[in-house]
Design a protein around this motif. Structure first.
Motif, mmCIF file in Angstrom:
data_model
loop_
_atom_site.group_PDB
_atom_site.id
_atom_site.type_symbol
_atom_site.label_atom_id
_atom_site.label_comp_id
_atom_site.label_asym_id
_atom_site.label_seq_id
_atom_site.Cartn_x
_atom_site.Cartn_y
_atom_site.Cartn_z
ATOM 1 N N ALA A 42 0.832 -1.209 0.000
ATOM 2 C CA ALA A 42 0.000 0.000 0.000
ATOM 3 C C ALA A 42 0.868 1.262 0.000
ATOM 4 C CB ALA A 42 -0.923 -0.002 1.215
ATOM 5 N N ARG A 43 1.979 1.241 0.751
ATOM 6 C CA ARG A 43 2.865 2.407 0.783
ATOM 7 C C ARG A 43 3.551 2.620 -0.570
ATOM 8 N NH1 ARG A 43 3.574 4.488 5.806
ATOM 9 N NH2 ARG A 43 2.858 3.209 7.560
ATOM 10 N N ALA A 46 0.878 3.992 -2.824
ATOM 11 C CA ALA A 46 0.625 5.395 -2.490
ATOM 12 C C ALA A 46 1.757 6.283 -3.006
ATOM 13 C CB ALA A 46 0.489 5.551 -0.978
ATOM 14 N N CYS A 49 1.176 6.890 -6.647
ATOM 15 C CA CYS A 49 0.068 7.838 -6.878
ATOM 16 C C CYS A 49 0.488 9.270 -6.535
ATOM 17 C CB CYS A 49 -1.156 7.431 -6.058
ATOM 18 S SG CYS A 49 -1.938 5.906 -6.630
ATOM 19 N N GLU A 50 1.260 9.438 -5.460
ATOM 20 C CA GLU A 50 1.701 10.772 -5.059
ATOM 21 C C GLU A 50 2.633 11.405 -6.087
ATOM 22 O OE1 GLU A 50 3.377 10.408 -1.184
ATOM 23 O OE2 GLU A 50 1.474 9.809 -0.242
ATOM 24 N N ALA A 79 -1.791 0.681 -7.410
ATOM 25 C CA ALA A 79 -1.856 2.022 -7.995
ATOM 26 C C ALA A 79 -2.546 1.997 -9.360
ATOM 27 C CB ALA A 79 -0.449 2.595 -8.131
ATOM 28 N N GLY A 228 4.714 6.173 0.188
ATOM 29 C CA GLY A 228 3.687 7.163 0.453
ATOM 30 C C GLY A 228 2.829 6.786 1.639
ATOM 31 N N ASP A 229 1.849 7.596 1.913
ATOM 32 C CA ASP A 229 0.906 7.368 3.002
ATOM 33 C C ASP A 229 -0.259 6.543 2.472
ATOM 34 O OD1 ASP A 229 -0.942 7.424 5.028
ATOM 35 O OD2 ASP A 229 -0.760 9.569 5.423
ATOM 36 N N PRO A 230 -0.492 5.335 3.022
ATOM 37 C CA PRO A 230 -1.586 4.487 2.531
ATOM 38 C C PRO A 230 -2.944 5.192 2.545
ATOM 39 C CG PRO A 230 -0.182 3.249 4.027
ATOM 40 C CD PRO A 230 0.264 4.684 4.110
ATOM 41 N N GLU A 231 -3.087 6.197 3.434
ATOM 42 C CA GLU A 231 -4.355 6.937 3.486
ATOM 43 C C GLU A 231 -4.602 7.699 2.184
ATOM 44 O OE1 GLU A 231 -6.593 6.805 5.917
ATOM 45 O OE2 GLU A 231 -5.331 5.327 6.961
ATOM 46 N N ASN A 232 -3.503 7.982 1.454
ATOM 47 C CA ASN A 232 -3.629 8.731 0.202
ATOM 48 C C ASN A 232 -3.779 7.826 -1.017
ATOM 49 O OD1 ASN A 232 -3.266 11.110 1.651
ATOM 50 N ND2 ASN A 232 -1.039 11.092 1.373
ATOM 51 N N LEU A 233 -3.883 6.517 -0.782
ATOM 52 C CA LEU A 233 -3.999 5.575 -1.893
ATOM 53 C C LEU A 233 -5.466 5.401 -2.280
ATOM 54 C CD1 LEU A 233 -2.666 3.475 -3.788
ATOM 55 C CD2 LEU A 233 -2.993 1.773 -1.968
#
Length: 631
Positions: A42-43, A46, A49-50, A79, A228-233
């Motif tokens: 997930a990271r 993310a 995606c970021e 992603a 990245g932050d999984p919350e932003n995935l």
């Protein structure tokens, strides 16, 4: 669960702390749980995606088999990307071809491949970023930041493991070291969650690239800075019909092509294999085949993860026997060469022990020996052979030793399994029945019932990437033309006979399958390799010829054991001629080798150890010596 990443995600959320992947580092098996695998993937997703990575774009992976390889693969899928696995054994020119052809935007790799990547980077306009999976203490070429605490812990843990192995620490001491690392991880985690970046690291890589902070025009970043932050995935918009990966063929007949496999293609194969072998969460595998190849990736990695099994990565081929004894897998994928070595090793072990040799000779007492064999390998283990034809004599020999090997048939373009033997349906010398839902037909069968194998079903590829002409040549109304020759018996069981392009037609109109002749030749201890081919004698007929690479080590042993003078070329030719004559006695007259040429160098091969026939045949007219006639 219509996509690969959602299928594996389901296992991760159901199984949590259970070990998903295991690697042996510094003599100690280290585990990655399902929940940790999900977090890593997930990271990575993310992070993609970021950086503006768009669904449907390609990202490549060029690295050694590891937990990080698997996490990168799943992260790309999360992603919404298309994964392009690249064989780490390829030459730089071949890597350039793949990265250029697939138009990869991101490459996940390791430091040992960085120099080659930077060398070809100027010719890869699509490649935007290189991410180092195992950067260790190396700083990103994008920005110099202190190594993440997680990286420090990993480096410390690995160093301690190596010291423990080197100085023979007791099991108790090893446990104490492991406990210390766990306590450190627990203390550091609240302040520095794994994957958390510094404020500088949170900045968009794209912004930093725009400021000219990239190194040598190729942005290179350590994985710790990329996460990245999984919350932003965001949820992946991909579905079963979308392309999941592009797998480049090994190129036995020329430049490799990228086979596009959809999520649905792969999942259909996973589900069929799971059902015919009745696999579940108790599944334990030992992975030692190249992870970028579809056989190992789908059947050796994604299949066990989808059912909640545990995968252990072998340390190396040299350590395979030791790792087998440690892991005792319940399911093991292999290739014919591995099963040949396994057979030879077991037989030698029995023959070296007078009592075991005596017990094995008689049926009533043979089980005393075979039960020990099964116990050493893992009683009830499912062994599956693929990648090439398994010699029926080896399969029969292993069965007599208490080791049942199921043979399967598949290719990259069919995701990969087409047919496989299974419990209750085994027939020596065949590859079993087609998978449920997969249709197989023999196109333009001859009088022997042999013709080209055509395949249709949910496992057949979407086509070759960016190559509609090549796609049209092998796909007809959903039927994939495999290029392999085969036959189907009255029970619906498939047998493989060879390759269409390799078929030899004799002056009498008889068909000779080179692979059948080669299998007989290489049974000789003095023949290391052989390639049988058709030598034109008329416009429409060929004679059976062979290129043979003698086994120099065996020849030297022969000279030493028999007190002979050193062999000259004429001596070697005479010895090999006798071996060819002996081998061909097992074949019909029209299949026998008429002439052969000796070759000192190993035959050129693909990374899957298949002979590059197109390359060898191009050299044949320029052979320096005339072929030796076989009488």
């Amino acid at each position: 669960m219509d996509t690969i990443d959602r299928l594996v995600q389901h296992s991760c959320r159901q199984l949590g702390a259970k070990a998903a992947l295991r690697e042996k580092l510094g003599g100690i098996w280290r585990e990655l749980s399902y929940e940790s695998l999900e977090d890593q993937a997930a990271r990575i997703g993310a992070g993609l995606c970021e950086q503006g990575f768009q669904p449907g774009r390609q990202a490549a992976v060029l690295a050694s088999p590891s937990s990080l390889w698997v996490a990168a693969y799943l992260g790309i899928l999360k992603a919404g990307g298309v994964v392009v696995p690249i064989d780490k054994e390829l030459k730089t020119t071949e890597i350039r071809h793949i990265l250029s052809d697939c138009q990869a935007r991101i490459l996940f790799t390791e430091p040992q491949f960085l120099e080659s990547v930077q060398e070809i980077a100027p010719s890869l306009p699509s490649l935007e970023t290189v991410v180092l999976l195992r950067a260790g203490r190396a700083r990103s070429a994008v920005v110099a930041t202190a190594p993440a605490p997680g990286e420090d812990l990993e480096a410390l843990s690995q160093s301690l493991s190596e010291l423990a192995a080197r100085y023979g620490f007791t099991e108790r001491d090893r446990d104490n070291l492991s406990g210390m690392i766990q306590r450190l991880r627990a203390q550091i985690a609240p302040a520095f969650p794994i994957g958390k970046k510094t404020e500088e690291g949170k900045k968009s890589l794209r912004q930093r690239f725009a400021r000219g902070e990239a190194h040598d025009s190729m942005p290179v970043v350590a994985l710790g800075d990329f996460l990245g932050d999984p919350e932003n995935l965001p949820p992946s918009p991909r579905c079963a019909a979308d392309t999941a990966m592009i797998l480049y063929t090994s190129g036995t007949t020329g430049r490799s092509k990228g086979a596009m496999l959809s999520h649905g293609n792969v999942i259909s194969n996973i589900q069929a294999a799971r059902d015919i072998f009745n696999l579940g969460a108790e599944m334990r595998t030992l992975s030692f085949l190249p992870i970028n190849h579809v056989y190992e990736l789908v059947c050796g990695i994604l299949l066990p993860l989808s059912v909640g099994g545990t995968i252990s990565f072998a340390e190396s081929l040299k350590q395979l026997a030791a790792n087998l004894a440690e892991v005792k897998p319940s399911f093991l994928l292999g290739v014919p060469a591995v099963f040949q070595r396994l057979h030879d090793r077991i037989r030698k072990s029995i023959d070296d022990k007078p009592l075991a040799r005596l017990l094995f000779r008689f049926g009533p007492t043979r089980t005393l020996v075979t039960s020990k064999v099964r116990q050493s390998l893992g009683d009830g283990t499912i062994f599956v052979s693929g990648g090439a034809a398994l010699d029926p004599a080896v399969a029969d020999g292993l069965a007599r030793l208490g080791v049942d090997v199921y043979q399967g048939y598949g290719i990259t373009e069919t995701s990969p399994i087409v047919a496989a033997e299974r419990p209750g349906c085994k027939k020596l010398g065949t590859v079993g029945m087609p998978l449920p839902g997969v249709q197989v037909r023999i196109h333009e069968a001859n009088g022997e019932g042999v013709g080209e194998i055509w395949v249709k079903g949910p496992n057949v590829m979407q086509g070759y990437f960016n190559n509609p002409r090549a796609s049209a040549e092998v796909l007809t109304d959903g039927w994939y033309h495999t290029g392999d020759l085969g036959s189907i018996d009255e029970q619906g069981i498939l047998s493989i006979r060879g390759r269409v392009k390799n078929l030899i037609v004799t002056p009498n109109g008889k068909n000779v399958y080179p692979e059948e002749v080669e299998n007989e030749l290489i049974k000789s201890p003095f023949i290391a390799e052989a390639m049988v081919y058709g030598h034109k004698v008329t416009a429409s007929a060929e004679e059976v010829h062979a290129l043979i690479v003698p086994d120099q080590e065996r020849l030297d042993d022969h000279v030493r054991q028999n007190g002979l003078p050193p062999l000259n070329m004429s001596d070697v030719e005479a010895l090999i001629r006798a071996e060819v004559v002996s081998a061909c006695r097992q074949l019909a007259d029209f299949k026998r080798v008429k002439k052969f040429t000796l070759r000192e160098e190993e035959l050129p091969k693909t990374t899957t150890r298949k002979i590059k026939r197109f390359a060898v045949e191009a050299e044949i007219p320029a052979a320096s010596s005339a072929p030796t006639t076989v009488k």
